[in-house]
Write an enzyme that holds these catalytic residues in place. Structure first.
Site, short mmCIF file in Angstrom:
data_model
loop_
_atom_site.label_atom_id
_atom_site.label_comp_id
_atom_site.label_asym_id
_atom_site.label_seq_id
_atom_site.Cartn_x
_atom_site.Cartn_y
_atom_site.Cartn_z
N ARG A 75 0.84 -1.19 0.00
CA ARG A 75 0.00 0.00 0.00
C ARG A 75 0.88 1.26 0.00
O ARG A 75 1.96 1.27 0.60
CB ARG A 75 -0.85 -0.04 1.27
CG ARG A 75 -1.83 1.11 1.44
CD ARG A 75 -2.98 0.98 0.51
NE ARG A 75 -4.13 1.78 0.91
CZ ARG A 75 -5.10 2.11 0.08
NH1 ARG A 75 -5.07 1.71 -1.18
NH2 ARG A 75 -6.13 2.80 0.50
N THR A 129 -9.86 0.59 -9.49
CA THR A 129 -8.82 -0.28 -8.95
C THR A 129 -8.82 -1.44 -9.92
O THR A 129 -9.61 -1.45 -10.86
CB THR A 129 -9.23 -0.69 -7.51
OG1 THR A 129 -9.14 0.44 -6.64
CG2 THR A 129 -8.41 -1.80 -6.92
N THR A 184 -4.02 -0.65 -7.25
CA THR A 184 -4.81 0.55 -7.52
C THR A 184 -3.96 1.82 -7.62
O THR A 184 -2.88 1.89 -7.06
CB THR A 184 -5.85 0.75 -6.40
OG1 THR A 184 -6.72 1.82 -6.75
CG2 THR A 184 -5.22 1.06 -5.06
N ASN A 214 -6.05 4.38 -6.98
CA ASN A 214 -7.22 4.96 -6.33
C ASN A 214 -8.21 5.42 -7.39
O ASN A 214 -8.97 4.61 -7.90
CB ASN A 214 -6.86 6.09 -5.35
CG ASN A 214 -8.05 6.44 -4.48
OD1 ASN A 214 -8.94 5.61 -4.29
ND2 ASN A 214 -8.09 7.64 -3.96
N ASP A 251 -7.61 8.41 0.42
CA ASP A 251 -8.21 7.32 1.20
C ASP A 251 -8.03 7.52 2.70
O ASP A 251 -8.56 6.75 3.51
CB ASP A 251 -7.63 5.96 0.77
CG ASP A 251 -8.43 5.34 -0.38
OD1 ASP A 251 -9.50 5.87 -0.71
OD2 ASP A 251 -7.97 4.33 -0.94
N SER A 274 -7.80 0.92 3.29
CA SER A 274 -8.26 0.44 1.98
C SER A 274 -9.47 -0.48 2.15
O SER A 274 -9.74 -0.97 3.24
CB SER A 274 -7.11 -0.32 1.32
OG SER A 274 -7.56 -0.98 0.16
N SER A 275 -10.15 -0.71 1.05
CA SER A 275 -11.21 -1.73 1.03
C SER A 275 -10.82 -2.93 0.18
O SER A 275 -11.62 -3.85 0.00
CB SER A 275 -12.51 -1.15 0.44
OG SER A 275 -13.01 -0.14 1.26
N GLY A 292 -13.65 -1.37 -7.06
CA GLY A 292 -14.98 -0.90 -6.66
C GLY A 292 -15.00 -0.09 -5.38
O GLY A 292 -16.07 0.09 -4.79
N1 GLY Z 1 -8.38 3.07 -3.30
C1 GLY Z 1 -9.31 2.06 -3.09
C2 GLY Z 1 -9.01 1.20 -1.92
O1 GLY Z 1 -7.87 1.10 -1.53
O2 GLY Z 1 -9.88 0.59 -1.36
#
Ligand code: GLY
Length: 568
Positions: free
Chosen positions: A104, A377, A395, A397, A419, A448-449, A469
């Site tokens: 990340r 992403t 990603t 983002n 984020d 993050s998701s 998403g």
């Molecule tokens: N930028 C999307 C995520 O990290 O969830």
């Protein structure tokens, strides 16, 4: 329609469509995706899937193919594939051992909690989403090198060779890319102050050649990972960024490290599900939702039925409320993971659920800090002939990240700083709620998701799955697993099926438009749910690989994108 005519048309479509391209030893059935015997790559671009498979055919394993696929996505899918972003890997080796890698992005050393606020404490529009101040320290090169160094088999030069050729010879843009690039045409010019490679009124079928990126990849191929973080590429990148007003320094790049993490693993019926741990919220939220819904007879209720949607939405609501309050970078905040995923806590969390009406968000709520996550992403899944499986989500983002394009290096930079939670208490464009746990601090990773996920059944590899998403990533992965496990859909059907999403706030069920029965929507509204079909024309673009009972692999390449399964 006559059954045989239907069959004929379906077979014709499966042979004329570019969705499911295969190399050798493959067959296509009507409801299943591509079937292969030994190995598969499913990604957002056919070129990336092909290059991943090429590396596997050369004797490389999933981690060699990861580097090749990810770099090929950076060439052919600049919308989200990247050198200037970050991602997460979840893996399962042939011996059954599992792990996760966090690459990340990080906040620059000179970042601060209020860096996106004006003197009155209000958010400065666009500062965290567009241009130089939006950029986090990229992690992708560190990630693919760390994974390949530990587990890979091939030389870096062999892995990157076909990717460099792709950048030099070019790739043809698709219709979907043409539309997307046209949408971003003016913002590319505005952010970069001039036309860039993608401002050429490109049409489907045109070839894009990126010699700058080819040169960058050649230097990385020759000099290794440190070329990006300490070498000529690092210097060019920082010189460019600082000329545009960025706070990123050479020290920021030199200090960046990808980190091995313990993934989140849990049981759901006879499945063992392994997904990404913080700084992604994906694994914890997926664990919470699936533990909350496990006692309910979803299979008996039926796929996308009223009761199934109610149960899933109410569990999602509760998990996203917890996400907002508790989750952030585990190197900076203490996350009560054990409690959040415990049966006792989650049983208690669902206590207020009733089929009679929607639980109000006030009865669930926690934090009051808001952050934004975008929908763009990309995910790819790989199974190699040695029995290793990986799930990788990566990603920039936003689509094309910060829109800032480093012409000399040939790639876009992320806008991942967005984020973080920029300011407590104010809903942003996406309305996703965050908290102090996700506030900005130097060297911190933003929440993050992303939910790259590996599923095992009876101790054996069963599925690799993930999706883009933004906040809908977690619920799209959830529905795909349920579609296969509870509702017995094939992998291809499971990724194509219509999806819905609830994230606690805004207080609504997002649904893909024209996908759900009007009567069902009326029933949900009568129970107090708000339906929003205008927010997201599509929810996720899921890619997955399923191991069938006979040991063959089925690819699920989402029809919503140009995604393609390739294997042998
Ligand atoms: N930028 C999307 C995520 O990290 O969830």
């Amino acid at each position: 329609m006559n059954r045989f005519l239907t069959l004929f048309i379906a077979i014709l479509i499966s042979f004329t469509s570019c969705k499911n391209e295969t190399t050798t030893s493959t067959s296509v059935s009507i409801n299943r995706g591509v079937i292969t015997e030994k190995a598969m790559v499913v990604s957002a671009r056919v070129e990336a899937s092909n290059i991943g498979v090429e590396i596997l055919k050369q004797g490389g394993n999933a981690f060699d193919a990861m580097m090749a696929t990810e770099m090929a996505l950076a060439v052919a899918y600049p919308y989200a594939g990247n050198l200037g972003g970050g991602g997460f890997l979840v893996y399962r080796l042939a011996d059954g051992s599992k792990g996760a890698l966090d690459y990340r992005e990080k906040a620059p050393l000179a970042s601060s909690k209020d860096m996106y606020l004006d003197k009155n404490g209000n958010i400065i529009k666009d500062k965290s989403t567009v241009g130089p101040m939006a950029v986090g320290i990229p992690g992708t090169i560190a990630g693919v090198f760390k994974a390949q160094k530990r587990f890979g088999k091939l030389d870096i030069a062999a892995i990157l060779k076909p990717v460099i050729e792709l950048a030099e010879k070019g790739y043809n843009i698709t219709k979907k890319q043409e539309v997307r690039i046209a949408e971003y045409d003016s913002i590319f010019k505005a952010v970069n102050g001039k036309e860039i490679l993608y401002n050429k009124n490109l049409k489907a079928g045109n070839t894009i050649i990126n010699t700058s990126l080819a040169e960058t990849l050649k230097r990385i191929s020759n000099n290794g990972r440190d070329e990006f973080y300490k070498g000529e590429t690092a210097k060019k990148l920082v010189t460019y960024l600082q000329s545009r007003g960025s706070i990123i320094t050479l020290e920021d790049l030199a200090k960046y490290e990808a980190k091995w993490r313990d993934p989140i693993s849990f049981q759901y019926d006879d499945l063992t599900i392994t997904s990404m741990s913080p700084p992604s919220s994906g694994g914890i939220c997926l664990n919470q939702i699936m533990t909350m819904i496990e006692p309910f007879d979803l299979k008996g209720f039926g796929h996308n039925s009223l009761k199934t949607i109610q149960v899933v939405v109410e569990a999602e609501k509760r998990a996203y409320a917890d996400r907002s309050f508790y989750l952030g970078d585990p190197d900076f905040v203490v996350i009560p993971v054990e409690t959040l995923i415990s049966d006792i806590y989650l049983t208690e969390r669902m206590q207020g659920f009733t089929y009679q009406n929607a639980t109000s968000v006030e009865d669930i709520s926690h934090g009051k800090i808001v952050s934004y996550e975008s929908d763009e992403t990309t995910h790819y899944s790989i199974v190699d002939p040695f029995g290793n499986a990986i799930a990788v989500t990566t990603t920039l983002n936003g689509g094309y990240g910060s829109k800032l394009y480093v012409e000399e290096l040939g790639f876009f930079l992320n806008n991942e700083m967005d984020d973080f939670s920029s300011k407590p208490g104010e809903p942003n464009y996406y309305g996703l709620i965050g908290a102090e746990a996700n506030s900005i601090a130097p060297e911190k990773r933003m929440l993050s998701s992303m939910t790259p996920t590996i599923v095992e059944k009876n101790g054996k590899f069963y599925m690799s799955v993930g999706t883009p998403g933004g906040s809908t990533i977690i619920t799209s992965v959830l529905q795909t697993i349920l579609n296969v496990h509870e509702f017995e859909l094939t992998m291809q059907e499971a990724v194509n099926a219509p999806r819905f999403h609830n994230q606690w706030l805004p207080d609504e069920i997002r649904m893909e438009p024209n996908s759900f029965d009007k009567n069902l929507k009326n029933q949900l509204e009568a129970l107090g749910y708000t339906i929003n079909e205008s927010r997201s024309p599509i929810i996720g673009i899921v890619d997955g690989i399923l191991m069938l009972e006979d040991g063959t692999l089925e690819g699920g390449a989402d029809k919503r994108g140009d995604d393609t399964a390739v294997g042998f």
